[in-house]
Design an enzyme around this catalytic site. Structure first.
Site, PDB file in Angstrom:
ATOM      1  N   GLN A 259      -9.436   7.077  -3.611  1.00  0.00           N
ATOM      2  CA  GLN A 259      -8.975   6.779  -4.733  1.00  0.00           C
ATOM      3  C   GLN A 259      -9.644   6.732  -6.050  1.00  0.00           C
ATOM      4  OE1 GLN A 259      -9.344   3.279  -5.858  1.00  0.00           O
ATOM      5  NE2 GLN A 259      -7.785   4.106  -8.349  1.00  0.00           N
TER       6      GLN A 259
ATOM      7  N   TYR B 202     -10.555   5.720  -9.942  1.00  0.00           N
ATOM      8  CA  TYR B 202     -10.205   5.276 -11.011  1.00  0.00           C
ATOM      9  C   TYR B 202     -10.820   5.833 -12.972  1.00  0.00           C
ATOM     10  CZ  TYR B 202      -8.490   0.555  -9.794  1.00  0.00           C
ATOM     11  OH  TYR B 202      -7.323  -0.014  -8.817  1.00  0.00           O
TER      12      TYR B 202
ATOM     13  N   ARG C 105      -6.545 -12.464 -13.403  1.00  0.00           N
ATOM     14  CA  ARG C 105      -5.432 -13.097 -12.567  1.00  0.00           C
ATOM     15  C   ARG C 105      -5.888 -14.377 -11.838  1.00  0.00           C
ATOM     16  NH1 ARG C 105      -6.298  -7.663 -10.236  1.00  0.00           N
ATOM     17  NH2 ARG C 105      -8.269  -8.576  -9.654  1.00  0.00           N
TER      18      ARG C 105
ATOM     19  N   LYS D 173      -0.912   7.642  -8.229  1.00  0.00           N
ATOM     20  CA  LYS D 173      -0.427   6.463  -7.661  1.00  0.00           C
ATOM     21  C   LYS D 173       0.064   5.396  -8.837  1.00  0.00           C
ATOM     22  CE  LYS D 173      -2.465   2.581  -4.595  1.00  0.00           C
ATOM     23  NZ  LYS D 173      -2.599   1.809  -5.305  1.00  0.00           N
TER      24      LYS D 173
ATOM     25  N   HIS E  46       0.612  -1.641  -7.305  1.00  0.00           N
ATOM     26  CA  HIS E  46      -0.472  -2.311  -6.805  1.00  0.00           C
ATOM     27  C   HIS E  46      -0.766  -4.235  -6.442  1.00  0.00           C
ATOM     28  CE1 HIS E  46      -4.722  -1.076  -8.817  1.00  0.00           C
ATOM     29  NE2 HIS E  46      -4.624  -2.132  -8.375  1.00  0.00           N
TER      30      HIS E  46
HETATM   31  C1  LIG Z   1      -8.123  -6.817  -3.056  1.00  0.00           C
HETATM   32  C2  LIG Z   1      -6.821  -5.313  -2.959  1.00  0.00           C
HETATM   33  C3  LIG Z   1      -7.874  -4.289  -3.867  1.00  0.00           C
HETATM   34  C4  LIG Z   1      -6.944  -3.491  -4.739  1.00  0.00           C
HETATM   35  N1  LIG Z   1      -7.855  -2.903  -5.060  1.00  0.00           N
HETATM   36  C5  LIG Z   1      -7.475  -1.622  -5.575  1.00  0.00           C
HETATM   37  C6  LIG Z   1      -8.742  -0.208  -6.005  1.00  0.00           C
HETATM   38  O1  LIG Z   1      -9.055  -0.198  -6.512  1.00  0.00           O
HETATM   39  N2  LIG Z   1      -7.400   0.941  -6.752  1.00  0.00           N
HETATM   40  C7  LIG Z   1      -6.260   0.727  -5.943  1.00  0.00           C
HETATM   41  O2  LIG Z   1      -5.718   2.498  -6.967  1.00  0.00           O
HETATM   42  N3  LIG Z   1      -5.025  -0.633  -5.227  1.00  0.00           N
HETATM   43  C8  LIG Z   1      -5.877  -1.416  -5.339  1.00  0.00           C
HETATM   44  N4  LIG Z   1      -5.215  -1.864  -4.831  1.00  0.00           N
HETATM   45  C9  LIG Z   1      -3.794  -2.201  -4.468  1.00  0.00           C
HETATM   46  C10 LIG Z   1      -3.508  -1.583  -3.270  1.00  0.00           C
HETATM   47  O3  LIG Z   1      -3.382  -0.138  -3.444  1.00  0.00           O
HETATM   48  C11 LIG Z   1      -1.905  -1.782  -2.761  1.00  0.00           C
HETATM   49  O4  LIG Z   1      -1.336  -0.923  -4.000  1.00  0.00           O
HETATM   50  C12 LIG Z   1      -1.455  -3.038  -2.817  1.00  0.00           C
HETATM   51  O5  LIG Z   1      -2.291  -3.263  -1.917  1.00  0.00           O
HETATM   52  C13 LIG Z   1      -0.348  -2.640  -2.163  1.00  0.00           C
HETATM   53  O6  LIG Z   1       0.510  -3.643  -2.065  1.00  0.00           O
HETATM   54  P1  LIG Z   1       0.774  -4.762  -0.696  1.00  0.00           P
HETATM   55  O7  LIG Z   1      -0.888  -5.365  -1.033  1.00  0.00           O
HETATM   56  O8  LIG Z   1       1.422  -5.916  -0.722  1.00  0.00           O
HETATM   57  O9  LIG Z   1       0.695  -4.261   0.717  1.00  0.00           O
HETATM   58  C14 LIG Z   1      -5.730  -3.735  -3.931  1.00  0.00           C
HETATM   59  C15 LIG Z   1      -5.220  -4.593  -3.472  1.00  0.00           C
HETATM   60  C16 LIG Z   1      -5.911  -5.643  -2.893  1.00  0.00           C
HETATM   61  C17 LIG Z   1      -5.307  -6.692  -2.621  1.00  0.00           C
END
Ligand SMILES: Cc1cc2nc3c(=O)[nH]c(=O)nc-3n(C[C@H](O)[C@H](O)[C@H](O)COP(=O)(O)O)c2cc1C
Length: 405
Positions: free
Chosen positions: A145, A147, A184, A270, A294
């Site tokens: 992934q 950024y 947050r 994404k 996200h």
């Molecule tokens: C602690 C945490 C950190 C995350 N960090 C990123 C990230 O660095 N890059 C990204 O594209 N999505 C990030 N996400 C989003 C996840 O990829 C994903 O879209 C999301 O967790 C999906 O929802 P769910 O937790 O309800 O399954 C993060 C999610 C969480 C919970």
């Protein structure tokens, strides 16, 4: 020949015991809350502003009804193919930055389990393990992934892409839904920031979470490992500062087009929620659209991703592979998403809760729950395969409707 009998019996015994004690993701979440310091649990569990979007994500799935068909014979299989690779089931581990706050060493555990189970693992740019480390652990199922680092004409962005390519990441996943800093409140209240504040309150949380603290001692302080080459030293503060000062904003359409040109393997955008954005991403050459908000961590006003899924499938589903995350908490949710046209699902928090609850047994147990539940729910809905799941009739009361899709 080695006698694998006793080892297999022991493993089966562990699986059965965990299925009995923690039959749902919510059981794991409750246990994680007790074992992990509050700042770590809240960092993963929490979301933007009032956290309505997190709630919306899960309740949107619950509202979807599937009409089962009976009198069908045949074995159910969860095997599926995605971007030319075979996976054991349509579920993968979504990218999570700083997942080590929930359980130090999280990324390597996710990667090892994904490789073992043959499901995709997506390493986040701000993860606590590097591209090269994860490629060595999960060569067959590793995605990256990305950024955005606009600083110095995207030098860091392009170097990360080069490293992911050289390490053999199968899919590049630029995330577009991180337009700016997100608010947050739990993190603000807990003082969860870099440099991490050491004060009586945070010290108390660490000291009263002994299993987590042992794991921290074994793994060392988590750092943003991918950014070590661009930081003055390999420390938490130095790498976090690169993230804070050099990255930010959504990849623009023009930048995505440049990335698409450089990356020769599958390219999945994404964080798409609007069908017109899906159209634009496909027009510039994206192979896949990852419908996501996200996990409610950025914009509390966003719709549940599953509520915009049908419109996005209708817009681009014949030209691109549509995958989804945000709010998936069970195999039934996966089957609901498949019935609405998704080809594959991801979850972030479910795997993180597993680690917080059970440490090294956590990712295997979450994978076991999903694989078992997806099979069971396909059977109940009357579908024998992931492909047949697309034929299940669904009632979706909160689906977004657009004039053109
Ligand atoms: C602690 C945490 C950190 C995350 N960090 C990123 C990230 O660095 N890059 C990204 O594209 N999505 C990030 N996400 C989003 C996840 O990829 C994903 O879209 C999301 O967790 C999906 O929802 P769910 O937790 O309800 O399954 C993060 C999610 C969480 C919970």
């Amino acid at each position: 020949m080695v006698d694998r009998g006793p080892a297999k019996k022991a493993a089966d015994g562990t699986t059965a015991r965990l299925r009995q004690r923690f039959p749902t993701i919510d059981d794991l979440r409750r246990r994680a809350r007790r074992r992990v310091p509050r700042f770590g649990f809240d960092f993963v569990d929490g979301g933007a502003t009032e956290e309505y979007c997190i709630e919306r994500n899960t309740s949107a799935f619950q509202a979807i009804e599937l009409l089962p068909r009976y009198c069908i014979d045949g074995k159910v299989t969860t095997d599926t193919e995605l971007f030319g690779r075979k996976y054991a089931a349509p579920i993968g581990v979504a990218p999570m930055g700083s997942a080590g706050l929930m359980w130090p060493g999280a990324e390597k555990m996710f990667a090892a389990e994904a490789q073992r189970q043959r499901i995709p693992y997506v390493l986040a740019t701000p993860g606590n393990a590097s591209i090269e480390e994860i490629a060595a652990i999960a060569p067959d199922v590793f995605w990256f992934q990305l950024y955005r680092f606009p600083y110095n004409d995207h030098a860091i962005t392009y170097d990360l892409v080069r490293r992911a390519d050289e390490a053999g990441a199968h899919v590049l996943v630029p995330t577009v839904d991180s337009a700016g800093k997100s608010k947050r409140p739990r993190d603000i209240r807990n003082g969860c920031r870099v440099p991490f504040p050491i004060n009586p309150w945070t010290t108390y949380q660490v000291l009263t979470s002994p299993a987590w603290t042992m794991q921290l001692l074994r793994n060392g302080m988590p750092i943003t490992a991918n950014l070590v080459p661009y930081a003055p030293k390999a420390s938490q503060n130095a790498t976090a500062e690169v993230m804070q000062t050099r990255s930010g904003g959504s990849h623009t359409w023009e930048e995505l087009a440049r990335l698409r040109d450089r990356w020769k393997r599958p390219f999945v955008v994404k964080g798409i929620l609007h069908p017109e954005d899906a159209e634009r991403a496909v027009a510039l050459g994206a192979d896949g659209i990852w419908v996501s908000n996200h996990g409610g961590r950025h914009f509390d006003g966003a719709p549940a991703s599953v509520d915009v899924l049908p419109a996005i499938v209708s817009a681009v589903g014949s030209r691109a592979t549509v995958v989804i995350d945000s709010g998936i908490r069970s195999g039934l949710d996966v089957v609901r998403a498949l019935a609405l046209g998704a080809k594959f699902c991801f979850t972030g928090r479910c795997f993180a809760y597993g680690l917080g609850a059970l440490g090294s047994a956590g990712a295997p147990h979450v994978a076991d729950l999903f694989l078992d539940e997806i099979k069971t729910e396909l059977l109940h809905a009357g579908a024998r395969s992931v492909a047949e799941a697309a034929q299940i009739k669904a009632r979706h009361p909160n689906a977004w409707r657009f004039d053109n899709y």
